[in-house]
Design a protein around this motif. Sequence first.
Motif, PDB file in Angstrom:
ATOM      1  N   TRP A 207       0.838  -0.840  -0.081  1.00 15.45           N
ATOM      2  CA  TRP A 207      -0.063  -0.171  -0.035  1.00 15.45           C
ATOM      3  C   TRP A 207       1.001   1.398  -0.304  1.00 15.45           C
ATOM      4  CZ3 TRP A 207      -4.700   0.986  -1.168  1.00 15.45           C
ATOM      5  CH2 TRP A 207      -6.019  -0.655  -0.967  1.00 15.45           C
ATOM      6  N   GLY A 208       2.095   1.414   0.682  1.00 16.11           N
ATOM      7  CA  GLY A 208       2.779   2.362   0.455  1.00 16.11           C
ATOM      8  C   GLY A 208       3.429   2.710  -0.292  1.00 16.11           C
ATOM      9  N   VAL A 209       4.039   1.631  -1.690  1.00 14.12           N
ATOM     10  CA  VAL A 209       3.846   2.370  -2.405  1.00 14.12           C
ATOM     11  C   VAL A 209       3.019   2.686  -3.396  1.00 14.12           C
ATOM     12  CG1 VAL A 209       4.928   0.882  -4.852  1.00 14.12           C
ATOM     13  CG2 VAL A 209       6.270  -0.117  -2.397  1.00 14.12           C
ATOM     14  N   LEU A 210       2.204   1.933  -3.569  1.00  8.00           N
ATOM     15  CA  LEU A 210       1.179   2.358  -4.246  1.00  8.00           C
ATOM     16  C   LEU A 210       0.703   4.478  -3.618  1.00  8.00           C
ATOM     17  CD1 LEU A 210      -0.765   2.424  -6.184  1.00  8.00           C
ATOM     18  CD2 LEU A 210      -2.603   1.464  -4.914  1.00  8.00           C
ATOM     19  N   ILE A 211       0.714   4.359  -3.090  1.00  5.06           N
ATOM     20  CA  ILE A 211       0.191   5.735  -2.500  1.00  5.06           C
ATOM     21  C   ILE A 211       1.865   6.898  -2.887  1.00  5.06           C
ATOM     22  CG2 ILE A 211       0.455   7.544   0.033  1.00  5.06           C
ATOM     23  CD1 ILE A 211      -1.400   5.012   1.465  1.00  5.06           C
ATOM     24  N   ALA A 212       2.664   5.929  -2.965  1.00  3.48           N
ATOM     25  CA  ALA A 212       4.256   7.188  -2.990  1.00  3.48           C
ATOM     26  C   ALA A 212       3.404   7.433  -4.544  1.00  3.48           C
ATOM     27  CB  ALA A 212       5.138   6.328  -3.141  1.00  3.48           C
ATOM     28  N   GLY A 213       3.576   5.956  -5.373  1.00  2.00           N
ATOM     29  CA  GLY A 213       3.154   6.873  -7.233  1.00  2.00           C
ATOM     30  C   GLY A 213       2.561   8.157  -6.693  1.00  2.00           C
ATOM     31  N   VAL A 214       1.229   8.193  -7.135  1.00  2.00           N
ATOM     32  CA  VAL A 214       0.562   9.306  -6.995  1.00  2.00           C
ATOM     33  C   VAL A 214       1.145  10.528  -6.211  1.00  2.00           C
ATOM     34  CG1 VAL A 214      -1.638   9.816  -5.754  1.00  2.00           C
ATOM     35  CG2 VAL A 214      -1.576   7.596  -6.343  1.00  2.00           C
ATOM     36  N   VAL A 215       1.668  10.382  -4.592  1.00  2.00           N
ATOM     37  CA  VAL A 215       2.229  11.564  -4.093  1.00  2.00           C
ATOM     38  C   VAL A 215       3.249  11.831  -5.058  1.00  2.00           C
ATOM     39  CG1 VAL A 215       3.633  12.672  -2.247  1.00  2.00           C
ATOM     40  CG2 VAL A 215       1.686  10.901  -2.119  1.00  2.00           C
ATOM     41  N   GLN A 216       4.259  11.155  -5.761  1.00  2.00           N
ATOM     42  CA  GLN A 216       5.575  11.733  -6.465  1.00  2.00           C
ATOM     43  C   GLN A 216       5.026  12.692  -7.700  1.00  2.00           C
ATOM     44  OE1 GLN A 216       7.064   7.329  -6.347  1.00  2.00           O
ATOM     45  NE2 GLN A 216       9.009   9.099  -6.264  1.00  2.00           N
ATOM     46  N   LEU A 217       4.096  11.849  -8.480  1.00  2.00           N
ATOM     47  CA  LEU A 217       3.810  12.329  -9.766  1.00  2.00           C
ATOM     48  C   LEU A 217       2.749  14.130  -9.335  1.00  2.00           C
ATOM     49  CD1 LEU A 217       2.854  12.573 -12.677  1.00  2.00           C
ATOM     50  CD2 LEU A 217       1.024  11.457 -12.161  1.00  2.00           C
ATOM     51  N   MET A 218       2.055  13.871  -8.092  1.00  2.00           N
ATOM     52  CA  MET A 218       1.691  14.624  -7.800  1.00  2.00           C
ATOM     53  C   MET A 218       2.378  16.369  -7.526  1.00  2.00           C
ATOM     54  SD  MET A 218      -1.917  15.319  -8.759  1.00  2.00           S
ATOM     55  CE  MET A 218      -1.380  13.977  -9.441  1.00  2.00           C
ATOM     56  N   PHE A 219       3.259  15.782  -7.298  1.00  2.00           N
ATOM     57  CA  PHE A 219       4.251  16.621  -6.322  1.00  2.00           C
ATOM     58  C   PHE A 219       5.334  17.701  -7.453  1.00  2.00           C
ATOM     59  CE2 PHE A 219       9.596  17.093  -5.160  1.00  2.00           C
ATOM     60  CZ  PHE A 219       9.258  18.729  -4.627  1.00  2.00           C
ATOM     61  N   GLN A 220       5.278  16.800  -9.122  1.00  2.00           N
ATOM     62  CA  GLN A 220       6.443  17.682 -10.361  1.00  2.00           C
ATOM     63  C   GLN A 220       5.894  18.418 -10.872  1.00  2.00           C
ATOM     64  OE1 GLN A 220       8.147  14.862 -12.501  1.00  2.00           O
ATOM     65  NE2 GLN A 220       9.634  14.688 -10.693  1.00  2.00           N
ATOM     66  N   LEU A 221       4.220  18.074 -11.194  1.00  2.00           N
ATOM     67  CA  LEU A 221       3.123  18.917 -11.305  1.00  2.00           C
ATOM     68  C   LEU A 221       3.122  20.210 -11.661  1.00  2.00           C
ATOM     69  CD1 LEU A 221       0.199  16.523 -12.272  1.00  2.00           C
ATOM     70  CD2 LEU A 221       2.124  16.849 -13.975  1.00  2.00           C
ATOM     71  N   PRO A 222       2.966  20.759 -10.720  1.00  2.00           N
ATOM     72  CA  PRO A 222       3.218  22.667 -10.219  1.00  2.00           C
ATOM     73  C   PRO A 222       4.976  22.954 -10.669  1.00  2.00           C
ATOM     74  CG  PRO A 222       2.844  21.025  -7.671  1.00  2.00           C
ATOM     75  CD  PRO A 222       3.067  20.378  -8.899  1.00  2.00           C
ATOM     76  N   PHE A 223       5.349  22.715 -10.624  1.00  2.00           N
ATOM     77  CA  PHE A 223       6.758  22.812 -11.529  1.00  2.00           C
ATOM     78  C   PHE A 223       6.935  22.905 -12.690  1.00  2.00           C
ATOM     79  CE2 PHE A 223       7.742  21.227  -7.181  1.00  2.00           C
ATOM     80  CZ  PHE A 223       9.173  22.089  -6.715  1.00  2.00           C
ATOM     81  N   LEU A 224       6.028  21.954 -13.202  1.00  2.00           N
ATOM     82  CA  LEU A 224       6.588  22.164 -14.326  1.00  2.00           C
ATOM     83  C   LEU A 224       4.914  23.329 -15.473  1.00  2.00           C
ATOM     84  CD1 LEU A 224       5.221  18.120 -15.951  1.00  2.00           C
ATOM     85  CD2 LEU A 224       7.616  19.293 -16.679  1.00  2.00           C
ATOM     86  N   ALA A 225       3.968  23.672 -14.426  1.00  2.00           N
ATOM     87  CA  ALA A 225       3.106  24.265 -14.890  1.00  2.00           C
ATOM     88  C   ALA A 225       3.610  25.410 -14.908  1.00  2.00           C
ATOM     89  CB  ALA A 225       1.810  24.693 -13.794  1.00  2.00           C
ATOM     90  N   ARG A 226       5.211  25.999 -14.052  1.00  2.00           N
ATOM     91  CA  ARG A 226       5.835  27.260 -14.679  1.00  2.00           C
ATOM     92  C   ARG A 226       6.198  27.581 -14.907  1.00  2.00           C
ATOM     93  NH1 ARG A 226       8.213  26.855  -7.816  1.00  2.00           N
ATOM     94  NH2 ARG A 226       6.175  27.039  -6.151  1.00  2.00           N
TER      95      ARG A 226
END
Length: 524
Positions: A207-226
Amino acid sequence: MEQQDTQAKKGGLLASTLVVSAMTLLSRVLGLVRDVVLARLLGASAGTDAFFVAFRIPNFLRRLFAEGAFNQAFVPVLSEYRSRSRDEGHLAASKLLIDRVAGTLGGVLVLVTVLGVIGAPLLIWVFAPGFGDDPHKRQLAVEMLRLTFPYLFFIALTAFSGAILNTWNRFAVPAFTPVLLNLSLIGSALLLAPHFAEGRMAVALAWGVLIAGVVQLMFQLPFLARLSLMPVPRMAWRDEGVRKILRLMAPALFGVSVSQINLLLDTVLASMLETGSVTWLYYSDRLTELPLGVFAIAIGTVILPSLSSKHANASPDAFSRTLDWGLRLVLLIGVPAALALAVIAEPLLSTLFNHGEFSANDVLRSAQSLRAYSVGLVAFMLIKILAPGFYARQDTRTPVKIGIIAMVANMVLNLILIWPLAHAGLALATSLAAWLNGGLLYIGLRRSGAYTPGQGWLAHWLRLLVAGATMAGTIYFMARQAQVWLHGPLTDRIVWLTLIVVAGVAVYLLTLVIVGLRPRHLRR
């Protein structure tokens, strides 16, 4: 993080490498904390064997398709489009390529993820056939694979986002992102695992692995938006850029990821050995990954966009000098790291993992495979520098030929060495195959004229050998003086290991200075 990237851009490749190394070091330290927590909680049990297999399959595919073949094919093409966009004065071409690759890659990932979840029993049968003798272990592995396989979807898109940021010289964010995986697994082990029944606590890690995948992707998106590069996915199989990436990617699947394929073969064969073999290989591999990730992968990450840009701008001399700089720097770190892992294998494993369910026997067995992996550490690191030399020039045919040769050699060596050396034989086979892979990559770059060694290599090798030998002698002597590794208090082990590491680093650096190494030798 943006401030660190700005400073790195002003300081050149070395500064960028230090930024990536610092972020990666943080991730690897937390990775060690994660492994300490897992070893204490679960030891070398059927549950840990099952989890490591269930995690290694999507992780292998991530490195193969996302950070491996896809990344090496995507970055050179994106760099080419970025150069074109600069000439045209806008980012339209680059943004359109990003959108179309995002849609095409996302569609493929959805299909692969669905097939992986449905076919989990078959995948476990293929990649861990030895689990068939233990129905409980096999069922655990299947259950956890169905949780971990969707991680591939999220982490592949994370790698895609990171490749864009790296191409725009934003190295800190992608390098920091793996920290979130380690935090997620640590949190799952400490907070979720106690709520699972005895024998099923490892499921919390899935479960920790699955949660980590979602969190890692969401973390990078704002930097792409900038950067105004937030992808708007569009399916575009016939797009010229997408087709070019696919053409480069197909053969690169073998060329850039041979070491990962070899490690997966180790897991397949280790599943047929005694219980604990998969776990012993995992922990020894994790210690090998520390210097590999902090330094070699960091340097390779930084130089790929630079090499791609120099190739696009037809600067062969600068291309060769960049490769030369990368090779010198990676050897400066790789030689002492390999010697240290071999000399103080037991002290490292004992201090980090020998408590809770991880026994003294587990330390000794893990040390065997750690020494075997240390034989190939320098080769693993060199491959991370040499392979980008081909992919930056959009040459994927040569690495695939070399990769196939190395993979076949690894299979043969596995079958030869597993009988006398068990799990350690698998690690040694991987190391020897890595040397073959790295050697052939080097010869290929020389023959093609893409790389010509610069001046001063003889002096560089002499400095490395003298400093490495002095360091190895020092830490060997200190480790022999301590009698605390398998049975002493943990605090004593921590104190002794800290003293050994600090002394080893100090002696190595001091010896390098004495034999003539200066800061100017580290600048490209």
